[in-house]
Design a protein around this motif. Structure first.
Motif, PDB file in Angstrom:
ATOM      1  N   SER A  16       0.829  -1.217   0.000  1.00 54.13           N
ATOM      2  CA  SER A  16       0.000   0.000   0.000  1.00 54.13           C
ATOM      3  C   SER A  16       0.858   1.260   0.000  1.00 54.13           C
ATOM      4  O   SER A  16       0.348   2.342   0.290  1.00 54.13           O
ATOM      5  CB  SER A  16      -0.932   0.001   1.216  1.00 54.13           C
ATOM      6  OG  SER A  16      -0.189  -0.113   2.415  1.00 54.13           O
ATOM      7  N   LEU A  18       3.398   1.968   1.989  1.00 54.06           N
ATOM      8  CA  LEU A  18       3.846   2.372   3.328  1.00 54.06           C
ATOM      9  C   LEU A  18       5.200   1.770   3.707  1.00 54.06           C
ATOM     10  O   LEU A  18       5.669   1.976   4.824  1.00 54.06           O
ATOM     11  CB  LEU A  18       2.793   1.969   4.367  1.00 54.06           C
ATOM     12  CG  LEU A  18       1.420   2.592   4.186  1.00 54.06           C
ATOM     13  CD1 LEU A  18       0.441   2.049   5.213  1.00 54.06           C
ATOM     14  CD2 LEU A  18       1.502   4.112   4.281  1.00 54.06           C
ATOM     15  N   ILE A 124      -6.215   5.285   2.132  1.00 61.10           N
ATOM     16  CA  ILE A 124      -5.938   4.116   1.297  1.00 61.10           C
ATOM     17  C   ILE A 124      -7.256   3.723   0.633  1.00 61.10           C
ATOM     18  O   ILE A 124      -8.106   3.083   1.258  1.00 61.10           O
ATOM     19  CB  ILE A 124      -5.372   2.948   2.117  1.00 61.10           C
ATOM     20  CG1 ILE A 124      -4.109   3.385   2.862  1.00 61.10           C
ATOM     21  CG2 ILE A 124      -5.070   1.749   1.219  1.00 61.10           C
ATOM     22  CD1 ILE A 124      -3.497   2.301   3.730  1.00 61.10           C
ATOM     23  N   ASP A 126     -10.208   1.894  -1.251  1.00 59.50           N
ATOM     24  CA  ASP A 126     -10.563   0.500  -1.501  1.00 59.50           C
ATOM     25  C   ASP A 126     -10.457   0.208  -3.001  1.00 59.50           C
ATOM     26  O   ASP A 126     -10.809   1.041  -3.834  1.00 59.50           O
ATOM     27  CB  ASP A 126     -12.003   0.220  -1.045  1.00 59.50           C
ATOM     28  CG  ASP A 126     -12.141   0.263   0.463  1.00 59.50           C
ATOM     29  OD1 ASP A 126     -11.133   0.018   1.144  1.00 59.50           O
ATOM     30  OD2 ASP A 126     -13.249   0.559   0.955  1.00 59.50           O
ATOM     31  N   SER A 128      -7.814  -0.201  -4.848  1.00 61.05           N
ATOM     32  CA  SER A 128      -6.637   0.253  -5.585  1.00 61.05           C
ATOM     33  C   SER A 128      -5.790  -0.954  -5.973  1.00 61.05           C
ATOM     34  O   SER A 128      -5.532  -1.821  -5.134  1.00 61.05           O
ATOM     35  CB  SER A 128      -5.797   1.205  -4.721  1.00 61.05           C
ATOM     36  OG  SER A 128      -6.527   2.365  -4.416  1.00 61.05           O
ATOM     37  N   VAL A 202      -7.486   6.293  -6.762  1.00 63.82           N
ATOM     38  CA  VAL A 202      -6.510   7.215  -6.169  1.00 63.82           C
ATOM     39  C   VAL A 202      -6.749   8.635  -6.674  1.00 63.82           C
ATOM     40  O   VAL A 202      -6.710   9.604  -5.902  1.00 63.82           O
ATOM     41  CB  VAL A 202      -5.069   6.760  -6.486  1.00 63.82           C
ATOM     42  CG1 VAL A 202      -4.060   7.767  -5.947  1.00 63.82           C
ATOM     43  CG2 VAL A 202      -4.805   5.380  -5.894  1.00 63.82           C
TER      44      VAL A 202
END
Length: 218
Positions: A16, A18, A124, A126, A128, A202
């Protein structure tokens, strides 16, 4: 040393953006190195604190197998804060040794602690599409083949953000610098993902954040 088992009780969501894979690899590498030192010395651990006093960045690169493109994730694991890493020099002759991780370099990085009064919103979306593994490597390779005409401007913006990140009155110029930086950064991948954002979800999330007044969105 006896075999060890590691159970991940709670962690960042995978794939994701991160850096969860790097953080997990760094934590395991640091923990096993610390454990080995304790066993070798025959002494109980006196501190669970993570710092470069316990393990060098170069050693962490070697043990974790991470840091091949950027040292930000590993430097963040050791120090935290807002980090600027100028990356590897553009020397194709050194590509093989970098990929094989034979000669890890000491990261030339700048870092600051963000003003604690500021707030960061992490969204974040959903649905993606995750980007990781071979797909991620392919996208990075494709993006890196094109020259970055804005590199010097991006470096200037990043250095400005580092200088303003902890300033009492730095919010407005800091967010302006970050907003411009992330637009340039997104363009580097537009050839690989049909736009500066990775997918419609996004793009919509960014537009909504900007609409409600969030700053430095990207």
């Amino acid at each position: 040393i006896a075999d060890v088992a590691i159970e991940v009780v709670h962690g960042l969501p995978l794939h994701s953006g991160l850096g969860s894979g790097t953080q997990l690899a760094a934590a395991v590498a640091f923990g096993l190195e610390h454990f080995t030192q304790i066993c070798s010395a025959g002494m109980p651990s006196t501190s669970g604190h993570v710092s470069e006093d316990h393990i060098s960045l170069t050693r962490l690169i070697h043990l974790s197998g991470r840091g091949k493109r950027s040292g930000i994730g590993l430097y963040g694991f050791l120090n935290g804060g807002l980090i600027l890493d100028e990356g590897y020099p553009a020397d194709p002759s050194d590509q093989q040794s970098r990929s094989a991780n034979l000669h890890p370099r000491q990261i030339q990085a700048a870092m600051c602690r963000l003003n604690p009064a500021w707030r960061i919103v992490l969204v974040i979306p959903d649905g993606s599409p995750p980007v990781w593994g071979d797909l991620e490597s392919d996208l990075m390779d494709r993006a890196s083949r094109q020259p970055n005409p804005h590199r010097l401007r991006m470096l200037d913006l990043a250095q400005r953000a580092i200088q303003l990140g902890s300033a009492e009155d730095g919010f407005e110029p800091f967010t302006a610098a970050v907003a411009e930086f992330v637009q340039f950064a997104g363009r580097l991948f537009s050839i690989c993902q049909a736009g500066i954002y990775n997918g419609e979800a996004v793009r919509c999330a960014v537009e909504l954040a900007q609409h409600v007044g969030l700053r430095a969105v990207g």
